[in-house]
Design a protein around this motif. Sequence first.
Motif, PDB file in Angstrom:
ATOM      1  N   ASP A 188       1.348  -1.295  -0.447  1.00 22.38           N
ATOM      2  CA  ASP A 188      -0.119  -0.339  -0.041  1.00 22.38           C
ATOM      3  C   ASP A 188       0.904   0.935   0.279  1.00 22.38           C
ATOM      4  O   ASP A 188       0.576   2.400  -0.305  1.00 22.38           O
ATOM      5  N   ILE A 189       2.044   1.496   0.352  1.00 17.41           N
ATOM      6  CA  ILE A 189       2.561   2.747   0.820  1.00 17.41           C
ATOM      7  C   ILE A 189       3.300   2.533  -0.094  1.00 17.41           C
ATOM      8  O   ILE A 189       3.522   3.730  -0.995  1.00 17.41           O
ATOM      9  N   THR A 190       4.196   1.634  -1.331  1.00 18.71           N
ATOM     10  CA  THR A 190       5.267   1.690  -2.403  1.00 18.71           C
ATOM     11  C   THR A 190       4.278   2.264  -3.098  1.00 18.71           C
ATOM     12  O   THR A 190       3.558   3.034  -4.262  1.00 18.71           O
ATOM     13  N   GLY A 191       2.069   1.972  -3.365  1.00 17.80           N
ATOM     14  CA  GLY A 191       1.304   2.588  -4.731  1.00 17.80           C
ATOM     15  C   GLY A 191       1.389   4.086  -4.243  1.00 17.80           C
ATOM     16  O   GLY A 191       1.459   4.542  -5.456  1.00 17.80           O
ATOM     17  N   SER A 192       1.294   4.106  -3.266  1.00 16.49           N
ATOM     18  CA  SER A 192       1.422   5.759  -2.510  1.00 16.49           C
ATOM     19  C   SER A 192       2.871   6.468  -2.995  1.00 16.49           C
ATOM     20  O   SER A 192       2.273   7.978  -3.553  1.00 16.49           O
ATOM     21  N   ILE A 193       3.758   6.128  -2.874  1.00 14.73           N
ATOM     22  CA  ILE A 193       4.952   6.503  -3.229  1.00 14.73           C
ATOM     23  C   ILE A 193       4.610   6.771  -4.644  1.00 14.73           C
ATOM     24  O   ILE A 193       5.440   7.667  -5.418  1.00 14.73           O
ATOM     25  N   VAL A 194       4.746   5.996  -5.532  1.00 19.42           N
ATOM     26  CA  VAL A 194       4.477   5.661  -6.843  1.00 19.42           C
ATOM     27  C   VAL A 194       3.376   6.610  -7.635  1.00 19.42           C
ATOM     28  O   VAL A 194       3.445   7.374  -8.871  1.00 19.42           O
ATOM     29  N   GLU A 233      -9.486  11.612   8.806  1.00 20.81           N
ATOM     30  CA  GLU A 233     -11.141  11.006   9.681  1.00 20.81           C
ATOM     31  C   GLU A 233     -10.853   9.404   9.531  1.00 20.81           C
ATOM     32  O   GLU A 233     -10.819   8.243  10.349  1.00 20.81           O
ATOM     33  N   LEU A 234      -9.703   8.956   8.306  1.00 22.04           N
ATOM     34  CA  LEU A 234      -8.968   7.483   8.196  1.00 22.04           C
ATOM     35  C   LEU A 234      -7.920   7.216   9.035  1.00 22.04           C
ATOM     36  O   LEU A 234      -8.388   5.836   9.672  1.00 22.04           O
ATOM     37  N   ARG A 235      -7.276   8.129   9.523  1.00 20.76           N
ATOM     38  CA  ARG A 235      -6.181   7.983  10.499  1.00 20.76           C
ATOM     39  C   ARG A 235      -6.705   7.638  12.120  1.00 20.76           C
ATOM     40  O   ARG A 235      -6.457   6.548  12.581  1.00 20.76           O
ATOM     41  N   ALA A 242      -9.655  -0.346  12.844  1.00 23.03           N
ATOM     42  CA  ALA A 242     -10.230  -0.033  11.763  1.00 23.03           C
ATOM     43  C   ALA A 242      -9.343   0.201  10.381  1.00 23.03           C
ATOM     44  O   ALA A 242      -8.254   0.472  10.078  1.00 23.03           O
ATOM     45  N   SER A 243      -9.241  -1.348   9.322  1.00 22.92           N
ATOM     46  CA  SER A 243      -7.800  -1.618   8.287  1.00 22.92           C
ATOM     47  C   SER A 243      -8.479  -2.033   7.408  1.00 22.92           C
ATOM     48  O   SER A 243      -9.566  -2.801   6.658  1.00 22.92           O
ATOM     49  N   VAL A 244      -8.304  -1.177   6.328  1.00 20.05           N
ATOM     50  CA  VAL A 244      -8.219  -1.499   5.005  1.00 20.05           C
ATOM     51  C   VAL A 244      -7.187  -1.016   4.510  1.00 20.05           C
ATOM     52  O   VAL A 244      -6.511  -1.354   2.917  1.00 20.05           O
ATOM     53  N   LEU A 245      -6.370  -0.335   4.558  1.00 22.72           N
ATOM     54  CA  LEU A 245      -5.523   0.293   4.339  1.00 22.72           C
ATOM     55  C   LEU A 245      -4.174   0.830   5.733  1.00 22.72           C
ATOM     56  O   LEU A 245      -4.210   0.428   6.324  1.00 22.72           O
ATOM     57  N   HIS A 246      -2.965   0.500   4.310  1.00 27.72           N
ATOM     58  CA  HIS A 246      -1.365   0.026   5.779  1.00 27.72           C
ATOM     59  C   HIS A 246      -1.660   1.689   6.134  1.00 27.72           C
ATOM     60  O   HIS A 246      -1.701   2.867   5.416  1.00 27.72           O
ATOM     61  N   GLU A 247      -1.429   1.800   7.453  1.00 32.50           N
ATOM     62  CA  GLU A 247      -1.532   3.317   7.688  1.00 32.50           C
ATOM     63  C   GLU A 247      -0.474   4.542   7.461  1.00 32.50           C
ATOM     64  O   GLU A 247      -1.290   5.729   7.445  1.00 32.50           O
ATOM     65  N   ASP A 248       0.662   3.857   7.481  1.00 31.44           N
ATOM     66  CA  ASP A 248       1.651   4.953   6.505  1.00 31.44           C
ATOM     67  C   ASP A 248       1.334   5.198   4.995  1.00 31.44           C
ATOM     68  O   ASP A 248       2.135   6.133   4.247  1.00 31.44           O
ATOM     69  N   ALA A 249       0.190   4.535   4.742  1.00 34.66           N
ATOM     70  CA  ALA A 249       0.174   4.993   2.835  1.00 34.66           C
ATOM     71  C   ALA A 249      -0.389   6.123   3.099  1.00 34.66           C
ATOM     72  O   ALA A 249      -0.474   6.329   1.835  1.00 34.66           O
ATOM     73  N   ILE A 250      -0.727   6.071   3.699  1.00 37.14           N
ATOM     74  CA  ILE A 250      -1.408   8.337   3.617  1.00 37.14           C
ATOM     75  C   ILE A 250      -0.732   9.174   3.269  1.00 37.14           C
ATOM     76  O   ILE A 250      -1.184   9.918   2.548  1.00 37.14           O
ATOM     77  N   PHE A 251       0.431   8.822   3.828  1.00 36.59           N
ATOM     78  CA  PHE A 251       1.447  10.390   3.618  1.00 36.59           C
ATOM     79  C   PHE A 251       2.180  11.053   2.637  1.00 36.59           C
ATOM     80  O   PHE A 251       2.160  11.794   2.737  1.00 36.59           O
ATOM     81  N   TYR A 255       0.497  14.232   0.896  1.00 41.33           N
ATOM     82  CA  TYR A 255       1.604  15.331   1.220  1.00 41.33           C
ATOM     83  C   TYR A 255       1.266  15.771   0.095  1.00 41.33           C
ATOM     84  O   TYR A 255       1.095  17.165  -0.229  1.00 41.33           O
ATOM     85  N   ALA A 256       1.017  15.918  -1.533  1.00 43.31           N
ATOM     86  CA  ALA A 256       1.463  16.398  -2.244  1.00 43.31           C
ATOM     87  C   ALA A 256      -0.930  16.194  -2.928  1.00 43.31           C
ATOM     88  O   ALA A 256      -1.525  16.869  -4.122  1.00 43.31           O
ATOM     89  N   GLY A 257      -1.660  16.145  -1.817  1.00 45.21           N
ATOM     90  CA  GLY A 257      -2.943  15.876  -2.490  1.00 45.21           C
ATOM     91  C   GLY A 257      -3.921  14.972  -3.670  1.00 45.21           C
ATOM     92  O   GLY A 257      -4.833  15.042  -3.950  1.00 45.21           O
ATOM     93  N   ILE A 258      -3.404  14.037  -3.695  1.00 45.34           N
ATOM     94  CA  ILE A 258      -4.248  12.725  -4.771  1.00 45.34           C
ATOM     95  C   ILE A 258      -4.649  12.123  -3.686  1.00 45.34           C
ATOM     96  O   ILE A 258      -4.241  11.337  -2.590  1.00 45.34           O
ATOM     97  N   PRO A 259      -6.067  11.994  -3.998  1.00 42.97           N
ATOM     98  CA  PRO A 259      -6.703  11.256  -3.455  1.00 42.97           C
ATOM     99  C   PRO A 259      -6.609   9.521  -4.057  1.00 42.97           C
ATOM    100  O   PRO A 259      -6.027   9.611  -4.792  1.00 42.97           O
ATOM    101  N   ILE A 260      -7.426   8.917  -3.167  1.00 41.62           N
ATOM    102  CA  ILE A 260      -7.322   7.555  -2.689  1.00 41.62           C
ATOM    103  C   ILE A 260      -8.620   6.778  -2.984  1.00 41.62           C
ATOM    104  O   ILE A 260      -9.221   7.160  -2.900  1.00 41.62           O
ATOM    105  N   ASN A 261      -8.465   6.155  -3.991  1.00 39.35           N
ATOM    106  CA  ASN A 261      -9.899   5.492  -3.981  1.00 39.35           C
ATOM    107  C   ASN A 261      -9.521   3.989  -3.896  1.00 39.35           C
ATOM    108  O   ASN A 261      -9.216   3.248  -4.676  1.00 39.35           O
ATOM    109  N   ILE A 262     -10.965   3.284  -2.529  1.00 44.42           N
ATOM    110  CA  ILE A 262     -10.499   2.248  -2.087  1.00 44.42           C
ATOM    111  C   ILE A 262     -11.728   1.093  -3.196  1.00 44.42           C
ATOM    112  O   ILE A 262     -12.401   1.302  -3.419  1.00 44.42           O
ATOM    113  N   ARG A 263     -10.666  -0.142  -4.032  1.00 45.24           N
ATOM    114  CA  ARG A 263     -11.564  -0.557  -5.072  1.00 45.24           C
ATOM    115  C   ARG A 263     -12.234  -1.742  -4.777  1.00 45.24           C
ATOM    116  O   ARG A 263     -10.993  -2.681  -4.098  1.00 45.24           O
ATOM    117  N   ASN A 264     -13.232  -2.887  -5.493  1.00 47.12           N
ATOM    118  CA  ASN A 264     -12.567  -3.753  -4.713  1.00 47.12           C
ATOM    119  C   ASN A 264     -12.907  -4.953  -6.320  1.00 47.12           C
ATOM    120  O   ASN A 264     -13.457  -4.910  -7.303  1.00 47.12           O
TER     121      ASN A 264
END
Length: 440
Positions: A188-194, A233-235, A242-251, A255-264
Amino acid sequence: MGMKVVKFGGTSLADAEHFRRVAEIVKADPDRHFVVASAPGKRFKEDVKVTDMLYQCYELVREGKDITDYYEKIKERYNTIIADLGLDFDISGELDYIQNAITHRSGQDFAASRGEYLNSLILAKFLGYDFIDAESVVFFRENGAYDNEKTNEVLSAELKKHQNAVIPGFYGVMPNGTIKTFSRGGSDITGSIVARAAEADLYENWTDVSGCLMADPRIVDNPLPIKTITYRELRELSYMGASVLHEDAIFPVRYAGIPINIRNTNDPAAPGTMIVSGTSEYDSKLVITGIAGKRGFSVINIEKDMMNSEIGFGRRVLDVLEDNDISFEHLPSGVDTMSVIVSSASIKGEAKRERILTSINKRVHPDSVVIEDGLALLAVVGRGMVKAKGTAARVFAAISAADINIRMIDQGSSELNIIVGVEEHDLERALNAIYKEFVK
Ligand code: ASP
């Protein structure tokens, strides 16, 4: 033309059938340029994740055992995926090399990381995309901390050279060239970094649930999905379990203001949950965004007459905690009382507890100081609470109507959350009572 970075979790890449679904999703939108992949996850309940098998290989080597038989299962997982996809792709050289390296003590992180490495090679081949090894673009510092600046610089330059690519999640490289992983779930963190390095418009995180739910489905029956939630709120909710995403994946994306979309991956038509930096929109009917709760807290209760007028009292108490390497969670206080809420794990052991009590006695001379265990905390989170009057009253009324004793209340000044402490055995009933109050 937009830019999307998509990350697929382990269950989304557990077998060939899921690989096909992933390919369909990726190819359905030309904006999905970069794909971050996890290692193959569980195909059924009793199945073992490849990452866990790799950790096990490392353990076997440590115990001086031969891994040949056990490693066979890992080979089989990958070879089955390749065969079922009908791919003309021979990874036997890679598999042998890895077996050999693990046998020759290449280290725990190297072993664990190979799950994502091999899966990404196969996915890149299947999609016809380039492969970018995380080893050449994700960097850690000497002290083991993730190196944000260097990674962003090298990775964004590298991404510019590719139209489409697959990048393995979960790991990067240390200054001395050895592999290092993030903590578990770190793809999840790598995804956020990329996403940040690609200056993406959206980071899609594909998993096996249709986004975040308003409550834990193991506790509340069929909770509603959350359409939109802010990072903050998610933090708050993740912190409470509550866990869907690794905590550190948000940062990185935050920082860049990019939204995350959790999908199935198993229900691509569902819109999932959007995680955004800020929005004033909220569901005014519900007011709250979600609830979550966690057991395992203790309270250090301190009483002293005229405490309120004693300057430095709180600081001296907190000094004791600091000296004992304990961080506190909440600090509700009255005129002559102060309660410090800490995780029970952080004050484990008779000796440590004695030391804390003795030091508090010495430093602030209280009338009494006791430690009480068995506290559960629950968080009611919602940006809508700022505007809606009476939310706290509704929370407390619901809890007391369920005949549950409230042991502590704490409302953050941001009015984003209300924290309530109850007995551990009351937690599930309290969560259900609150959920019913707001979601009729
Ligand atoms: N495969 C790794 C794990 O099981 C990382 C991840 O899936 O995100 O923790």
